[in-house]
Motif scaffolding. Structure first.
Motif, PDB file in Angstrom:
ATOM      1  N   THR A 325       4.818  -3.718   1.497  1.00  9.63           N
ATOM      2  CA  THR A 325       4.587  -3.968   0.069  1.00  9.63           C
ATOM      3  C   THR A 325       3.110  -3.799  -0.272  1.00  9.63           C
ATOM      4  OG1 THR A 325       6.460  -5.487  -0.087  1.00  9.63           O
ATOM      5  CG2 THR A 325       4.765  -5.664  -1.790  1.00  9.63           C
ATOM      6  N   TYR A 326       2.246  -4.350   0.584  1.00  4.34           N
ATOM      7  CA  TYR A 326       0.801  -4.208   0.366  1.00  4.34           C
ATOM      8  C   TYR A 326       0.367  -2.757   0.538  1.00  4.34           C
ATOM      9  CZ  TYR A 326      -0.031  -9.242   0.141  1.00  4.34           C
ATOM     10  OH  TYR A 326      -0.054 -10.558  -0.252  1.00  4.34           O
ATOM     11  N   ARG A 327       0.960  -2.076   1.486  1.00  2.00           N
ATOM     12  CA  ARG A 327       0.619  -0.671   1.704  1.00  2.00           C
ATOM     13  C   ARG A 327       1.001   0.180   0.494  1.00  2.00           C
ATOM     14  NH1 ARG A 327       2.983  -0.524   7.911  1.00  2.00           N
ATOM     15  NH2 ARG A 327       1.079  -1.304   8.937  1.00  2.00           N
ATOM     16  N   ILE A 328       2.191  -0.083  -0.045  1.00  2.00           N
ATOM     17  CA  ILE A 328       2.651   0.690  -1.207  1.00  2.00           C
ATOM     18  C   ILE A 328       1.796   0.390  -2.433  1.00  2.00           C
ATOM     19  CG2 ILE A 328       4.579   1.087  -2.791  1.00  2.00           C
ATOM     20  CD1 ILE A 328       4.885   2.301   0.049  1.00  2.00           C
ATOM     21  N   GLU A 329       1.443  -0.877  -2.639  1.00  2.00           N
ATOM     22  CA  GLU A 329       0.571  -1.232  -3.766  1.00  2.00           C
ATOM     23  C   GLU A 329      -0.763  -0.511  -3.653  1.00  2.00           C
ATOM     24  OE1 GLU A 329       1.130  -2.932  -6.422  1.00  2.00           O
ATOM     25  OE2 GLU A 329       3.130  -3.753  -5.976  1.00  2.00           O
ATOM     26  N   ASN A 330      -1.283  -0.436  -2.433  1.00  2.00           N
ATOM     27  CA  ASN A 330      -2.542   0.267  -2.194  1.00  2.00           C
ATOM     28  C   ASN A 330      -2.383   1.771  -2.458  1.00  2.00           C
ATOM     29  OD1 ASN A 330      -4.698   1.288   0.342  1.00  2.00           O
ATOM     30  ND2 ASN A 330      -5.361  -0.121  -1.238  1.00  2.00           N
ATOM     31  N   ALA A 331      -1.260   2.316  -2.053  1.00  2.00           N
ATOM     32  CA  ALA A 331      -0.995   3.738  -2.284  1.00  2.00           C
ATOM     33  C   ALA A 331      -0.864   4.036  -3.774  1.00  2.00           C
ATOM     34  CB  ALA A 331       0.293   4.146  -1.562  1.00  2.00           C
ATOM     35  N   MET A 332      -0.238   3.134  -4.503  1.00  2.00           N
ATOM     36  CA  MET A 332      -0.087   3.312  -5.948  1.00  2.00           C
ATOM     37  C   MET A 332      -1.449   3.306  -6.644  1.00  2.00           C
ATOM     38  SD  MET A 332       3.256   0.863  -6.558  1.00  2.00           S
ATOM     39  CE  MET A 332       3.155   0.918  -8.347  1.00  2.00           C
ATOM     40  N   ASP A 333      -2.351   2.448  -6.172  1.00  2.00           N
ATOM     41  CA  ASP A 333      -3.705   2.414  -6.739  1.00  2.00           C
ATOM     42  C   ASP A 333      -4.426   3.738  -6.518  1.00  2.00           C
ATOM     43  OD1 ASP A 333      -3.371  -0.180  -7.597  1.00  2.00           O
ATOM     44  OD2 ASP A 333      -4.300  -1.086  -5.823  1.00  2.00           O
ATOM     45  N   ILE A 334      -4.229   4.310  -5.339  1.00  2.00           N
ATOM     46  CA  ILE A 334      -4.866   5.600  -5.038  1.00  2.00           C
ATOM     47  C   ILE A 334      -4.270   6.702  -5.905  1.00  2.00           C
ATOM     48  CG2 ILE A 334      -5.221   7.362  -3.246  1.00  2.00           C
ATOM     49  CD1 ILE A 334      -5.180   5.095  -1.175  1.00  2.00           C
ATOM     50  N   LEU A 335      -2.956   6.685  -6.074  1.00  2.00           N
ATOM     51  CA  LEU A 335      -2.290   7.698  -6.896  1.00  2.00           C
ATOM     52  C   LEU A 335      -2.696   7.594  -8.360  1.00  2.00           C
ATOM     53  CD1 LEU A 335       1.300   7.496  -5.336  1.00  2.00           C
ATOM     54  CD2 LEU A 335      -0.223   9.467  -5.245  1.00  2.00           C
ATOM     55  N   LYS A 336      -3.007   6.387  -8.808  1.00  2.00           N
ATOM     56  CA  LYS A 336      -3.423   6.185 -10.201  1.00  2.00           C
ATOM     57  C   LYS A 336      -4.880   6.558 -10.433  1.00  2.00           C
ATOM     58  CE  LYS A 336      -0.202   2.341 -11.033  1.00  2.00           C
ATOM     59  NZ  LYS A 336      -0.076   0.863 -11.234  1.00  2.00           N
ATOM     60  N   ASP A 337      -5.656   6.611  -9.365  1.00  2.00           N
ATOM     61  CA  ASP A 337      -7.085   6.917  -9.461  1.00  2.00           C
ATOM     62  C   ASP A 337      -7.280   8.412  -9.731  1.00  2.00           C
ATOM     63  OD1 ASP A 337      -9.815   7.221  -9.197  1.00  2.00           O
ATOM     64  OD2 ASP A 337      -9.967   5.952  -7.411  1.00  2.00           O
ATOM     65  N   THR A 338      -7.734   8.738 -10.929  1.00  2.00           N
ATOM     66  CA  THR A 338      -7.907  10.147 -11.316  1.00  2.00           C
ATOM     67  C   THR A 338      -8.957  10.856 -10.481  1.00  2.00           C
ATOM     68  OG1 THR A 338      -9.472   9.426 -13.043  1.00  2.00           O
ATOM     69  CG2 THR A 338      -7.165   9.776 -13.705  1.00  2.00           C
ATOM     70  N   THR A 339      -9.881  10.112  -9.926  1.00  2.00           N
ATOM     71  CA  THR A 339     -10.931  10.735  -9.096  1.00  2.00           C
ATOM     72  C   THR A 339     -10.384  11.162  -7.730  1.00  2.00           C
ATOM     73  OG1 THR A 339     -11.656   8.622  -8.140  1.00  2.00           O
ATOM     74  CG2 THR A 339     -12.695   9.335 -10.219  1.00  2.00           C
ATOM     75  N   LYS A 340      -9.168  10.697  -7.418  1.00  2.00           N
ATOM     76  CA  LYS A 340      -8.563  11.043  -6.126  1.00  2.00           C
ATOM     77  C   LYS A 340      -7.319  11.909  -6.308  1.00  2.00           C
ATOM     78  CE  LYS A 340     -10.258   6.906  -3.751  1.00  2.00           C
ATOM     79  NZ  LYS A 340      -9.891   5.720  -2.936  1.00  2.00           N
ATOM     80  N   SER A 341      -7.279  12.679  -7.384  1.00  2.00           N
ATOM     81  CA  SER A 341      -6.114  13.520  -7.671  1.00  2.00           C
ATOM     82  C   SER A 341      -5.933  14.642  -6.653  1.00  2.00           C
ATOM     83  CB  SER A 341      -6.232  14.124  -9.079  1.00  2.00           C
ATOM     84  OG  SER A 341      -7.438  14.885  -9.188  1.00  2.00           O
ATOM     85  N   LYS A 342      -6.999  14.977  -5.941  1.00  2.00           N
ATOM     86  CA  LYS A 342      -6.937  16.052  -4.945  1.00  2.00           C
ATOM     87  C   LYS A 342      -6.444  15.554  -3.574  1.00  2.00           C
ATOM     88  CE  LYS A 342      -8.728  19.207  -7.665  1.00  2.00           C
ATOM     89  NZ  LYS A 342      -7.921  20.372  -8.131  1.00  2.00           N
ATOM     90  N   VAL A 343      -6.385  14.233  -3.416  1.00  2.00           N
ATOM     91  CA  VAL A 343      -5.950  13.660  -2.142  1.00  2.00           C
ATOM     92  C   VAL A 343      -4.445  13.891  -1.986  1.00  2.00           C
ATOM     93  CG1 VAL A 343      -5.797  11.575  -0.731  1.00  2.00           C
ATOM     94  CG2 VAL A 343      -7.750  11.899  -2.259  1.00  2.00           C
TER      95      VAL A 343
END
Length: 384
Positions: A325-343
């Motif tokens: 659950t914590y891993r997915i929440e962290n992944a969602m934060d990364i996916l929402k971060d526009t500066t990391k759209s290339k990741v």
């Protein structure tokens, strides 16, 4: 080509592959020598079992050696059972108590001692010709049927408990390893059931059907063993993390209830829960792909037993799902971060603590209802 010639050819090929794989398992360099040795023994026993057509071509008529060879079938399923335990538990060791698994094999041979092993050739021939009316034969026939059923049930119980222990105490490798081990056991169980049918038909009015089934079994088992070994050798570390001394949460709760003590002190649980949540948020231990409940217990100084009850019983989540659950929440934060759209999705899953794309996708969909790729697309569409 008649069925007999085809059976001999298939038997020779099966023997060669089985013995070759057994030799490979024994000689390959690995830290899982006991597991490999047990599966090699299983393959050798299988080779002995399927060697009947060749053995009958070499030995003329019934013999003690031939009957003893046939009795080795009583060792196959017990060795497979021990192999499953050795794969599931990291601290497995061969112990003298496991010699008890030899009992069906010994009993079967002792039953044959007076009227087969201890008599002359003519009496042996008479015994085989009248085998359907021989009490010893009927007894051994029933014994091996019961043995297979009991051991198959025991194997599935081991797998079921192992999976529960895994999700309650570990958040490392994907439990997909359990799934293919379970699948292999199911397929092997089906093969054993078909083999029992073959044995029944062998002594009926349809012996030719039994020979056809034997050929199908030989070919099928070869493909299945090769598939399983390919999976196991390419994933040597899968599902080998469980400590057999661990107890299921249901057992812990039952022990506390039977001792007359309260299952949990609410104030203490609340304090431990706050400590756990603070630790997960600040230290982010879930980023460690091999995280175990023992690691968390050591870091926040809560006994493993109490921590297991807190997460698996009080919170109502398995440790595996709790960490994910914590891993997915962290992944969602990364996916929402526009500066990391290339990741890439692959980079994200490794960054947040997963170690396989399949386990990440499964956990992500379970938590959000969509795959990581679809989630990212939905964010772009909504303009987030």
């Amino acid at each position: 080509m008649d069925n007999v010639n085809l059976l001999v050819i298939v038997t020779i090929i099966s023997l060669f592959i089985s013995l070759f794989l057994a030799f490979f398992l024994i000689t390959v360099k690995t830290k899982y020598k006991v597991s490999n040795g047990l599966f090699a023994a299983f393959l050798v026993l299988n080779a002995i079992d399927i060697s009947e057509p060749l053995f009958n071509m070499i030995v003329d008529g019934p013999s003690n050696l031939g009957m003893f060879r046939a009795s080795f079938a009583f060792l196959q399923i017990p060795v497979f059972y021990l192999y499953i335990i050795s794969v599931c538990y990291s601290d497995f060791k061969l112990k003298p108590k496991y010699l008890l698994h030899l009992l069906p094999f010994l009993i079967a041979n002792l039953a044959l001692l007076p009227r087969f092993y201890g008599v002359d050739t003519a009496s042996k021939i008479s015994f085989i010709q009248n085998r359907q009316s021989m009490v010893e034969f009927q007894f051994n026939h029933i014994l091996i049927h019961l043995q297979i059923i009991v051991y198959i049930i025991a194997v599935f119980r081991v797998l079921r408990k192992s999976k529960k222990l895994y999700v309650e105490n570990y958040a490392g490798k994907s439990i997909a390893s359990y799934n293919w081990l379970f699948q292999f056991t199911v397929v092997l169980s089906v093969l054993y059931m078909v083999a029992l049918l073959k044995n029944i038909l062998k002594f009926s009015d349809y012996p030719h059907v039994s020979e056809v089934i034997k050929i199908v079994l030989l070919v099928s088992s070869l493909f299945i063993f090769c598939w399983y070994l390919f999976k196991a050798l390419n994933n040597p570390g899968l599902f080998r993390n469980i400590d057999s001394k661990l107890k299921l949460v249901s057992e812990l709760v039952s022990e506390e209830k039977s001792s007359g003590l309260p299952v949990a002190d609410e104030r203490e649980y609340n304090e431990d829960l706050l400590k756990l949540k603070k630790y997960m948020a600040e230290k982010k231990p879930f980023l460690n792909s091999s995280l175990t409940i023992q690691d968390v217990s050591r870091d926040i100084e809560i006994p493993v037993r109490d921590l297991s009850l807190l997460i698996n019983h009080q919170i109502g989540q398995h440790f595996y799902d709790f960490v994910n659950t914590y891993r997915i929440e962290n992944a969602m934060d990364i996916l929402k971060d526009t500066t990391k759209s290339k990741v890439t999705i692959l980079e994200i899953l490794y960054e947040v603590g997963f170690n396989s794309k399949s386990s990440f996708n499964t956990a992500f969909k379970k938590h959000t209802g969509s795959t990581p790729t679809d989630f990212r697309k939905s964010l772009k569409i909504s303009g987030l």
